[in-house]
Scaffold this active site. Structure first.
Site, short mmCIF file in Angstrom:
data_model
loop_
_atom_site.label_atom_id
_atom_site.label_comp_id
_atom_site.label_asym_id
_atom_site.label_seq_id
_atom_site.Cartn_x
_atom_site.Cartn_y
_atom_site.Cartn_z
N ALA A 95 -2.90 -6.78 -1.99
CA ALA A 95 -1.55 -6.91 -2.52
C ALA A 95 -1.48 -7.40 -3.95
O ALA A 95 -0.53 -7.10 -4.68
CB ALA A 95 -0.73 -7.84 -1.62
N GLY B 210 1.80 -8.30 -5.93
CA GLY B 210 2.86 -7.90 -5.02
C GLY B 210 3.74 -6.76 -5.46
O GLY B 210 4.78 -6.50 -4.84
N ASP C 102 -4.43 -0.74 -2.08
CA ASP C 102 -4.32 -0.56 -3.53
C ASP C 102 -5.65 -1.07 -4.10
O ASP C 102 -5.76 -2.20 -4.53
CB ASP C 102 -3.12 -1.33 -4.07
CG ASP C 102 -2.87 -1.07 -5.54
OD1 ASP C 102 -3.44 -0.11 -6.09
OD2 ASP C 102 -2.09 -1.83 -6.15
N CYS D 10 -5.75 3.17 -9.38
CA CYS D 10 -5.24 3.51 -10.72
C CYS D 10 -6.41 4.04 -11.54
O CYS D 10 -6.68 3.57 -12.65
CB CYS D 10 -4.56 2.32 -11.38
SG CYS D 10 -5.56 0.82 -11.47
#
Length: 425
Positions: free
Chosen positions: A235, A238, A302, A355
């Site tokens: 996370a 967030g 992520d 990413c």
């Protein structure tokens, strides 16, 4: 400060970055503390010069036949900022803060026409980027070398796009073209300052968050539904937890976890400010997720990655990236993917996001996961796109998932794959 003094400061900062291997943000901050006379406009201009030089370092080095900080900054001012070479040289003569006068060799280089397009990425990464991006990879890297806009995600738990746009109308925000609740402040030119929207009343009240449109897109493609049980396994601060909470309309439950306590620290204030009531933070203890085993409808990863998709914002990182760092990230991603399976219930969905533009961290990683774990099938995210986002699909269709890029979607680079668990074990 006049332009000549700002150029001198940018050369000093860039030299500090290259010689001492300091992050640009730290070097700029240190310069500002040591030169208190410089105003906010001066600091912004100096930062723009440094970042512009790093975004297109190879292009400017080729044009100047030198990669010295002075050569790079002079080339930026003429080629990117549009300052005539003769006027620039003249401005050095009557400014005591100016660098040494421009030499004849430098003047010839500044007048010289640009050569063939240069991708402005480390040479060792070019095969991977070409494999991921195909024949347009050089054009993609040129887009990655542009300044990024400032994107905002409107928090629909507290406000609306129209209300936030009106609150920020002094900045002339534009609606994002893909994300349905986003606003964009386009990148400025030359010495323009990025608006500090965090001082706005709407930000303080939790009406919006700073979030690249690409991050907003993948947060929606993750598909979190009201009433679901969702684990955000990495996370961090967030950002995607907040976006999913809004998509879920505060119904269901999100468990936000990260292995790094310092990365997780900002999430508490952000959750409170945004009015999120369906998120529970799980600390980075080994047993923190034991009670979630086999219960989650959706697990979001992520993943920690090389950040090659964020080079517009952090151009210094692309020149520091090494094969060893890439290998370390790939190993971390593999371990996180394997660990995530334990929390997912039969029929649940594993969502993998980076990413990064590199196939080693993206499609290759998902392919390896399939080889290690039977009973997972890829979901077609192009169909999901039409349900949650504006317009037709504009990303790159990749093995096991899809890719967002500055050239195609006007965003940072993001890869996302969604894997549905079909097996009972």
């Amino acid at each position: 400060m006049r332009l000549a003094g700002r150029i001198s400061a940018a050369i000093e900062v860039l030299t500090e970055v290259e010689q001492r291997h300091r992050p640009v943000s730290e070097a700029l901050k240190a310069w500002g503390f040591a030169h208190r006379f410089a105003g906010a406009g001066d600091r912004a201009a100096i930062g723009n010069l440094v970042y512009d030089a790093l975004r297109r370092r190879q292009s400017h080095a080729q044009a100047m036949q030198s990669d010295a900080p002075r050569a790079l900054v002079l080339s930026v001012v003429v080629r990117d900022w549009g300052e005539p070479a003769e006027a620039l040289a003249n401005s050095f003569t009557d400014d005591r803060h100016a660098p040494e006068p421009i030499t004849e060799t430098e003047m010839e280089a500044l007048r010289r026409a640009d050569g063939p397009a240069v991708p402005d990425v480390p040479e060792w990464l070019q095969p991977s980027l070409e494999r991921a991006l195909g024949s347009e990879w050089i054009a993609e890297m040129q887009a990655m070398a542009e300044r990024p806009p400032l994107d905002l995600r409107v928090n629909t738990l507290k406000s609306s796009v129209e209300r936030v746009a009106n609150s920020l109308k002094r900045f002339s925000p534009q609606s994002t073209d893909i994300a349905p609740t986003g606003l964009r402040l386009p990148a400025g030119q030359r010495d323009s300052r990025t608006p500090n929207v965090t001082t706005d009343e709407g930000y303080q009240k939790g009406w919006f968050e700073i979030q690249d449109q690409g991050s907003q897109i993948v947060s929606l493609l993750a598909g979190a539904q009201p009433g679901e049980q969702v684990l955000d396994l990495c996370a961090g601060g967030g950002g995607k937890t907040l976006a999913m909470a809004a998509a879920m309309d505060n119904r269901g439950q999100i468990f936000a976890h990260d292995s790094d306590r310092s990365r997780l620290a900002p999430i508490y204030d952000r959750l409170k400010r945004s009015g999120v009531r369906n998120a529970q933070v799980r600390p980075p203890e080994p047993e923190a997720l034991d009670d979630l085993a086999g219960r989650m409808d959706r697990v979001l990863i992520d993943a920690p990655c090389t950040g090659t998709g964020t080079w517009r914002r952090r151009p210094d990182t692309k020149w520091k990236l090494s094969t060893e760092q890439l290998q370390l990230r790939v190993a971390e991603q593999q371990a996180i993917l394997d660990a995530a399976v334990a929390s997912l219930k039969p029929g649940g969905t594993l969502v993998y996001i980076t990413c990064s533009l590199l196939p080693e961290e993206n499609a290759d990683q998902v392919a390896d996961f399939h080889r290690r774990h039977e009973g997972f099938e890829d979901l077609n995210l192009k169909h999901v796109w039409t349900s949650y986002l504006n317009g037709d699909f504009r990303g790159l269709d990749m093995p096991h998932g899809l890719l967002l890029t500055p050239l195609r979607t006007g965003t940072d680079g993001f890869y996302i794959a969604a894997l549905k668990r079909t097996a009972t074990r």
